[in-house]
Design a protein around this motif. Sequence first.
Motif, PDB file in Angstrom:
ATOM      1  N   ALA A  52       0.825  -1.210   0.000  1.00 25.91           N
ATOM      2  CA  ALA A  52       0.000   0.000   0.000  1.00 25.91           C
ATOM      3  C   ALA A  52       0.859   1.259   0.000  1.00 25.91           C
ATOM      4  O   ALA A  52       2.024   1.245   0.387  1.00 25.91           O
ATOM      5  CB  ALA A  52      -0.900   0.000   1.225  1.00 25.91           C
ATOM      6  N   LEU A  53       0.256   2.331  -0.424  1.00 27.53           N
ATOM      7  CA  LEU A  53       0.903   3.643  -0.411  1.00 27.53           C
ATOM      8  C   LEU A  53       0.614   4.347   0.915  1.00 27.53           C
ATOM      9  O   LEU A  53      -0.380   4.053   1.576  1.00 27.53           O
ATOM     10  CB  LEU A  53       0.365   4.488  -1.570  1.00 27.53           C
ATOM     11  N   PRO A  54       1.469   5.306   1.300  1.00 29.38           N
ATOM     12  CA  PRO A  54       1.200   6.067   2.534  1.00 29.38           C
ATOM     13  C   PRO A  54      -0.162   6.767   2.448  1.00 29.38           C
ATOM     14  O   PRO A  54      -0.548   7.278   1.398  1.00 29.38           O
ATOM     15  CB  PRO A  54       2.331   7.089   2.584  1.00 29.38           C
ATOM     16  N   ASN A  55      -0.878   6.739   3.553  1.00 34.42           N
ATOM     17  CA  ASN A  55      -2.197   7.367   3.693  1.00 34.42           C
ATOM     18  C   ASN A  55      -3.261   6.755   2.793  1.00 34.42           C
ATOM     19  O   ASN A  55      -4.288   7.360   2.549  1.00 34.42           O
ATOM     20  CB  ASN A  55      -2.113   8.874   3.468  1.00 34.42           C
ATOM     21  N   GLU A  56      -3.023   5.541   2.307  1.00 29.00           N
ATOM     22  CA  GLU A  56      -4.002   4.865   1.467  1.00 29.00           C
ATOM     23  C   GLU A  56      -5.061   4.204   2.338  1.00 29.00           C
ATOM     24  O   GLU A  56      -4.755   3.642   3.384  1.00 29.00           O
ATOM     25  CB  GLU A  56      -3.301   3.813   0.601  1.00 29.00           C
ATOM     26  N   ASN A  57      -6.307   4.277   1.910  1.00 28.64           N
ATOM     27  CA  ASN A  57      -7.418   3.611   2.593  1.00 28.64           C
ATOM     28  C   ASN A  57      -7.707   2.318   1.854  1.00 28.64           C
ATOM     29  O   ASN A  57      -7.915   2.325   0.648  1.00 28.64           O
ATOM     30  CB  ASN A  57      -8.663   4.497   2.597  1.00 28.64           C
ATOM     31  N   ILE A  58      -7.732   1.207   2.606  1.00 25.28           N
ATOM     32  CA  ILE A  58      -7.875  -0.114   2.007  1.00 25.28           C
ATOM     33  C   ILE A  58      -9.030  -0.854   2.669  1.00 25.28           C
ATOM     34  O   ILE A  58      -9.204  -0.794   3.884  1.00 25.28           O
ATOM     35  CB  ILE A  58      -6.587  -0.937   2.213  1.00 25.28           C
ATOM     36  N   LYS A  59      -9.808  -1.575   1.856  1.00 24.41           N
ATOM     37  CA  LYS A  59     -10.840  -2.482   2.370  1.00 24.41           C
ATOM     38  C   LYS A  59     -10.392  -3.893   2.011  1.00 24.41           C
ATOM     39  O   LYS A  59     -10.177  -4.206   0.842  1.00 24.41           O
ATOM     40  CB  LYS A  59     -12.197  -2.188   1.756  1.00 24.41           C
ATOM     41  N   ILE A  60     -10.262  -4.756   3.025  1.00 24.44           N
ATOM     42  CA  ILE A  60      -9.818  -6.130   2.859  1.00 24.44           C
ATOM     43  C   ILE A  60     -11.020  -7.035   3.085  1.00 24.44           C
ATOM     44  O   ILE A  60     -11.673  -6.954   4.121  1.00 24.44           O
ATOM     45  CB  ILE A  60      -8.699  -6.456   3.864  1.00 24.44           C
ATOM     46  N   LYS A  61     -11.310  -7.890   2.090  1.00 24.89           N
ATOM     47  CA  LYS A  61     -12.485  -8.765   2.189  1.00 24.89           C
ATOM     48  C   LYS A  61     -12.110 -10.171   1.723  1.00 24.89           C
ATOM     49  O   LYS A  61     -11.873 -10.392   0.536  1.00 24.89           O
ATOM     50  CB  LYS A  61     -13.625  -8.210   1.336  1.00 24.89           C
ATOM     51  N   PRO A  62     -12.063 -11.142   2.654  1.00 24.17           N
ATOM     52  CA  PRO A  62     -11.765 -12.519   2.274  1.00 24.17           C
ATOM     53  C   PRO A  62     -13.011 -13.236   1.755  1.00 24.17           C
ATOM     54  O   PRO A  62     -14.141 -12.863   2.077  1.00 24.17           O
ATOM     55  CB  PRO A  62     -11.287 -13.151   3.577  1.00 24.17           C
ATOM     56  N   SER A  63     -12.795 -14.287   0.952  1.00 24.69           N
ATOM     57  CA  SER A  63     -13.907 -15.102   0.473  1.00 24.69           C
ATOM     58  C   SER A  63     -13.454 -16.547   0.297  1.00 24.69           C
ATOM     59  O   SER A  63     -12.262 -16.824   0.155  1.00 24.69           O
ATOM     60  CB  SER A  63     -14.464 -14.554  -0.842  1.00 24.69           C
ATOM     61  N   SER A  64     -14.420 -17.461   0.330  1.00 26.85           N
ATOM     62  CA  SER A  64     -14.179 -18.888   0.172  1.00 26.85           C
ATOM     63  C   SER A  64     -15.505 -19.534  -0.220  1.00 26.85           C
ATOM     64  O   SER A  64     -16.573 -19.005   0.097  1.00 26.85           O
ATOM     65  CB  SER A  64     -13.670 -19.495   1.487  1.00 26.85           C
ATOM     66  N   SER A  65     -15.434 -20.687  -0.877  1.00 24.46           N
ATOM     67  CA  SER A  65     -16.675 -21.351  -1.283  1.00 24.46           C
ATOM     68  C   SER A  65     -17.378 -22.049  -0.121  1.00 24.46           C
ATOM     69  O   SER A  65     -18.577 -22.296  -0.182  1.00 24.46           O
ATOM     70  CB  SER A  65     -16.393 -22.365  -2.393  1.00 24.46           C
ATOM     71  N   GLU A  66     -16.655 -22.372   0.966  1.00 21.57           N
ATOM     72  CA  GLU A  66     -17.253 -23.122   2.071  1.00 21.57           C
ATOM     73  C   GLU A  66     -17.107 -22.466   3.441  1.00 21.57           C
ATOM     74  O   GLU A  66     -17.581 -23.012   4.429  1.00 21.57           O
ATOM     75  CB  GLU A  66     -16.629 -24.515   2.139  1.00 21.57           C
ATOM     76  N   PHE A  67     -16.449 -21.319   3.511  1.00 20.70           N
ATOM     77  CA  PHE A  67     -16.188 -20.696   4.806  1.00 20.70           C
ATOM     78  C   PHE A  67     -16.736 -19.280   4.845  1.00 20.70           C
ATOM     79  O   PHE A  67     -16.778 -18.574   3.838  1.00 20.70           O
ATOM     80  CB  PHE A  67     -14.682 -20.686   5.097  1.00 20.70           C
ATOM     81  N   LEU A  68     -17.173 -18.872   6.047  1.00 27.29           N
ATOM     82  CA  LEU A  68     -17.614 -17.514   6.323  1.00 27.29           C
ATOM     83  C   LEU A  68     -16.534 -16.835   7.148  1.00 27.29           C
ATOM     84  O   LEU A  68     -15.770 -17.502   7.846  1.00 27.29           O
ATOM     85  CB  LEU A  68     -18.936 -17.531   7.090  1.00 27.29           C
ATOM     86  N   PHE A  69     -16.496 -15.512   7.129  1.00 30.19           N
ATOM     87  CA  PHE A  69     -15.423 -14.781   7.794  1.00 30.19           C
ATOM     88  C   PHE A  69     -15.986 -13.753   8.771  1.00 30.19           C
ATOM     89  O   PHE A  69     -17.015 -13.142   8.516  1.00 30.19           O
ATOM     90  CB  PHE A  69     -14.548 -14.085   6.745  1.00 30.19           C
ATOM     91  N   TYR A  70     -15.274 -13.609   9.886  1.00 27.58           N
ATOM     92  CA  TYR A  70     -15.620 -12.583  10.872  1.00 27.58           C
ATOM     93  C   TYR A  70     -14.360 -11.838  11.276  1.00 27.58           C
ATOM     94  O   TYR A  70     -13.408 -12.484  11.688  1.00 27.58           O
ATOM     95  CB  TYR A  70     -16.285 -13.167  12.119  1.00 27.58           C
ATOM     96  N   PRO A  71     -14.350 -10.553  11.124  1.00 28.14           N
ATOM     97  CA  PRO A  71     -15.374  -9.744  10.470  1.00 28.14           C
ATOM     98  C   PRO A  71     -15.378 -10.016   8.966  1.00 28.14           C
ATOM     99  O   PRO A  71     -14.377 -10.474   8.427  1.00 28.14           O
ATOM    100  CB  PRO A  71     -14.949  -8.310  10.781  1.00 28.14           C
TER     101      PRO A  71
END
Length: 105
Positions: A52-71
């Motif tokens: 990432a770059l300095p002061n960059e805003n990032i949204k990280i979102k994992p995915s899988s066919s059989e698993f749910l994620f928290y958060p």
Amino acid sequence: GMIFSDQLVNDIVVSVETTNAKINKKIGPLTSNEASDTSRKGPYSYTYQYPALPNENIKIKPSSSEFLFYPPSVDVTVSLATDSGCPDNIRKISAMKGTFIEGRI
């Protein structure tokens, strides 16, 4: 960042969306850090990185066919306040086996 699971997951993909540069990138599928230990029964951890770059805003979102994620997603602002230049306060994500129901009503 880190994702943790009690079970081995073979298809975790992390989507990274940046608000500053309008970039969408997929990282993965991720490999368990413990994949070489075939006798292991968990927990498992998965590491992902994004330059990432300095002061960059990032949204990280994992995915899988059989698993749910928290958060389900994590928002991070990169400030370069650490010696390594990486934010040390990224929230850890847990993967849990999910039940997905398909159909119509």
